[in-house]
Design a protein around this motif. Structure first.
Motif, mmCIF file in Angstrom:
data_model
loop_
_atom_site.group_PDB
_atom_site.id
_atom_site.type_symbol
_atom_site.label_atom_id
_atom_site.label_comp_id
_atom_site.label_asym_id
_atom_site.label_seq_id
_atom_site.Cartn_x
_atom_site.Cartn_y
_atom_site.Cartn_z
ATOM 1 N N ALA C 98 68.378 76.637 47.772
ATOM 2 C CA ALA C 98 69.303 75.518 47.974
ATOM 3 C C ALA C 98 68.783 74.253 47.295
ATOM 4 O O ALA C 98 69.536 73.539 46.611
ATOM 5 N N PHE C 99 67.503 73.946 47.470
ATOM 6 C CA PHE C 99 66.909 72.770 46.826
ATOM 7 C C PHE C 99 67.089 72.834 45.304
ATOM 8 O O PHE C 99 67.429 71.841 44.660
ATOM 9 N N THR C 100 66.847 74.015 44.752
ATOM 10 C CA THR C 100 66.941 74.161 43.297
ATOM 11 C C THR C 100 68.358 73.857 42.809
ATOM 12 O O THR C 100 68.560 73.102 41.848
ATOM 13 N N LEU C 101 69.354 74.452 43.491
ATOM 14 C CA LEU C 101 70.739 74.251 43.062
ATOM 15 C C LEU C 101 71.145 72.788 43.207
ATOM 16 O O LEU C 101 71.817 72.220 42.327
ATOM 17 N N ILE C 102 70.723 72.166 44.316
ATOM 18 C CA ILE C 102 71.043 70.751 44.511
ATOM 19 C C ILE C 102 70.399 69.901 43.420
ATOM 20 O O ILE C 102 71.010 68.988 42.859
ATOM 21 N N GLY C 103 69.134 70.209 43.106
ATOM 22 C CA GLY C 103 68.440 69.462 42.052
ATOM 23 C C GLY C 103 69.139 69.568 40.708
ATOM 24 O O GLY C 103 69.296 68.572 39.994
ATOM 25 N N CYS C 104 69.598 70.780 40.376
ATOM 26 C CA CYS C 104 70.330 70.964 39.112
ATOM 27 C C CYS C 104 71.591 70.103 39.111
ATOM 28 O O CYS C 104 71.921 69.444 38.122
ATOM 29 N N ASN C 105 72.293 70.120 40.220
ATOM 30 C CA ASN C 105 73.508 69.321 40.347
ATOM 31 C C ASN C 105 73.258 67.848 40.095
ATOM 32 O O ASN C 105 74.009 67.188 39.362
ATOM 33 N N VAL C 106 72.215 67.322 40.719
ATOM 34 C CA VAL C 106 71.907 65.901 40.551
ATOM 35 C C VAL C 106 71.613 65.608 39.082
ATOM 36 O O VAL C 106 72.121 64.640 38.510
ATOM 37 N N GLY C 107 70.805 66.464 38.470
ATOM 38 C CA GLY C 107 70.479 66.271 37.052
ATOM 39 C C GLY C 107 71.720 66.257 36.172
ATOM 40 O O GLY C 107 71.858 65.437 35.262
ATOM 41 N N GLN C 108 72.650 67.182 36.464
ATOM 42 C CA GLN C 108 73.876 67.246 35.663
ATOM 43 C C GLN C 108 74.733 66.007 35.845
ATOM 44 O O GLN C 108 75.297 65.476 34.887
ATOM 45 N N GLN C 109 74.857 65.570 37.112
ATOM 46 C CA GLN C 109 75.691 64.399 37.347
ATOM 47 C C GLN C 109 75.162 63.151 36.651
ATOM 48 O O GLN C 109 75.908 62.240 36.321
ATOM 49 N N LEU C 110 73.824 63.114 36.439
ATOM 50 C CA LEU C 110 73.247 61.965 35.752
ATOM 51 C C LEU C 110 73.295 62.139 34.237
ATOM 52 O O LEU C 110 72.846 61.266 33.493
ATOM 53 N N GLY C 111 73.834 63.290 33.778
ATOM 54 C CA GLY C 111 74.039 63.464 32.352
ATOM 55 C C GLY C 111 72.796 63.854 31.560
ATOM 56 O O GLY C 111 72.735 63.616 30.345
ATOM 57 N N TYR C 112 71.805 64.438 32.207
ATOM 58 C CA TYR C 112 70.614 64.842 31.467
ATOM 59 C C TYR C 112 70.867 66.144 30.716
ATOM 60 O O TYR C 112 71.799 66.888 31.024
ATOM 61 N N SER C 113 70.020 66.416 29.735
ATOM 62 C CA SER C 113 70.161 67.633 28.925
ATOM 63 C C SER C 113 69.743 68.852 29.747
ATOM 64 O O SER C 113 69.020 68.724 30.734
ATOM 65 N N PRO C 114 70.211 70.055 29.336
ATOM 66 C CA PRO C 114 69.996 71.256 30.157
ATOM 67 C C PRO C 114 68.545 71.494 30.567
ATOM 68 O O PRO C 114 68.276 71.837 31.717
ATOM 69 N N VAL C 115 67.596 71.294 29.635
ATOM 70 C CA VAL C 115 66.212 71.599 30.010
ATOM 71 C C VAL C 115 65.723 70.638 31.092
ATOM 72 O O VAL C 115 64.961 71.016 31.989
ATOM 73 N N VAL C 116 66.181 69.394 31.047
ATOM 74 C CA VAL C 116 65.806 68.443 32.094
ATOM 75 C C VAL C 116 66.509 68.807 33.399
ATOM 76 O O VAL C 116 65.934 68.663 34.486
ATOM 77 N N VAL C 117 67.744 69.309 33.307
ATOM 78 C CA VAL C 117 68.461 69.744 34.507
ATOM 79 C C VAL C 117 67.688 70.880 35.194
ATOM 80 O O VAL C 117 67.503 70.888 36.414
ATOM 81 N N VAL C 118 67.205 71.830 34.388
ATOM 82 C CA VAL C 118 66.412 72.923 34.947
ATOM 83 C C VAL C 118 65.155 72.373 35.621
ATOM 84 O O VAL C 118 64.809 72.764 36.742
ATOM 85 N N MET C 119 64.496 71.417 34.958
ATOM 86 C CA MET C 119 63.293 70.857 35.557
ATOM 87 C C MET C 119 63.609 70.089 36.832
ATOM 88 O O MET C 119 62.831 70.108 37.787
#
Lengths: 213, 213, 213
Positions: C98-119
């Motif tokens: 759950a934490f991982t999926l939420i983290g990806c979501n936050v990264g995407q909403q802030l417009g970061y690139s995919p590798v940063v979203v994964v991180m």
């Protein structure tokens, strides 16, 4: 008054940082860095968590000189510092309470909710010591000795409560400050501690690795 | 030139991180994480402290691939890396100096005062190594061995001083870089160290718990 | 669904944090702090790295009460918790995913690139545990045991890949969640681990201090 207490506090905290670095045989640079972090690390963590940029000390170069200077001076007067241990405990208590009240203030000015304001106070109060202990590779002392972090919590709660009663600002500060100082000194004098939690699964059966995760 | 030095530097730092992770028997993921943190952690701490968002590496995915790749490659060529120790000390020195100069630059571009600029340089130079040692659970090595952090400090001071003399930017960079590199290599060659501070209260009388706080 | 999983997750993580604090004989305050940090530390590090202020929990005081409460309750029901180890491993796995999926979501909403979203996903998933282990002065367990951080990585990659296929958002979430949970539970059941990297220079010749730096 709070500014004076703050200056005393960062000086005293820098000196406790220098002593901790000395126990690890660090060099001049290590002593300076640990002194700086112990004194200003709590406020730095608070500013970053609350998104309060620029971080306080970057606007006050004099704090950098003061804490690094205090750390290095400690090396020269270490025997004196050692003899004045009792005095240092008082200075450290002043620091704990002053840091907490300043942290609450910052949290309030940024418009955070009361529970976050309390946490801002505690973080300012205790995180310098936690960073010091992390870098010196020892278990954070603030979390299992005489009341320390709890004093910070009580001071923050008292401060918010007194404010609600619409008392004069100076009186609120003075009252919170005195109660906090008294509490910390009493805790040291009579060894008041919080109950500790000891969990040693191997004393039950096998230390199944699941709970080690 | 500084960009090239930077790429060499993060690669070399990632490899020293991987070796430290290997000493702790970490898995592939641990090696990657420590390599990444050692190489890019200093700049990350600097960006956060200075409120310089977005953090540098989030805009340069290639740095992530490079450092993680370098960390994982180290596992394959570890015997070679071990034999080339002397080379690595040079690469690491290049990294230290390049990181410091880049950190100073970032601080200046954000308009901070000189003492904060110097600290930005030092933080960029040494915090990768400090984070590596924290995660590997050992005492930060940069604070008690041959001149390391102090080289970073001197490079930063020299850089600011040369700028004041209105010299050409490239000359200032080249001079600071060379002096820093020379200083670090000399420190390694002749084992120059800063004096250390050793505080062992138990050797005086009782280790009163007061100064343990 | 993700919110419910999140609430379960922070409760479970807070309890594992409290157990780790208990192994170090921390006091009530230490237990509360470690519980809080274990549960909410990963999201905090993510928010700071991504410059996502205000930090999530400062806007949700209820998370503070929940995690501190869960930590303190653990002290009361520690024998029960010890007996329910298997259940906790499941809850912890739910948390990781759950934490991982939420983290990806936050990264995407802030417009970061995919590798940063994964991180961002990985950091949210594992940094709570890393902070817990740092403060408890032990080697981060997430980096050298059964697949843990790698599960977080795979979940993040799968999530981004499924999104590319234009599937329905709920299906993407559910699929990533199930695969991640299954993977983690299988890793625990059959002791799947990543290869580890062991570097012990003293077994070759002299541990030249160069590679210790």
């Amino acid at each position: 008054m709070l500014t004076l207490a703050y200056l005393i506090a960062i000086t005293a905290e820098a000196m406790t940082g220098a002593l901790a670095a000395g126990r690890r045989n660090m060099d001049l640079f290590g002593v300076s860095l640990i002194a700086f972090l112990t004194a200003l690390g709590g406020g730095t963590v608070r500013d970053i968590l609350l998104g309060n940029f620029p971080v306080n000390w970057t606007q006050h170069p004099e704090y950098i000189y003061l804490t690094v200077g205090a750390g290095l001076s400690t090396m020269l007067v270490v025997k004196l510092v050692h003899k004045l241990q009792q005095l240092f405990l008082v200075l450290d208590a002043i620091g704990l309470v002053a840091f907490t009240l300043i942290g609450c203030n910052v949290g309030q000015q940024l418009g955070y909710s009361p529970v976050v304001v309390v946490m801002a106070g505690i973080i300012t109060g205790i995180f310098g010591g936690i960073l010091r202990d992390l870098l010196c590779n020892r278990r954070p002392e603030v979390l299992h000795r005489e009341l320390y972090a709890s004093v910070s919590l009580l001071v923050a709660l008292l401060y918010l409560q007194l404010q609600q009663w619409q008392l004069d600002g100076d009186i609120v500060l003075l009252a919170s400050f005195s109660v906090g100082l008294l509490l910390r000194m009493s805790a040291l004098r009579w060894h008041w501690r919080l109950p500790t939690f000891s969990y040693a699964p191997e004393r039950w059966q096998d230390a199944a690795h699941g709970d080690q995760k």
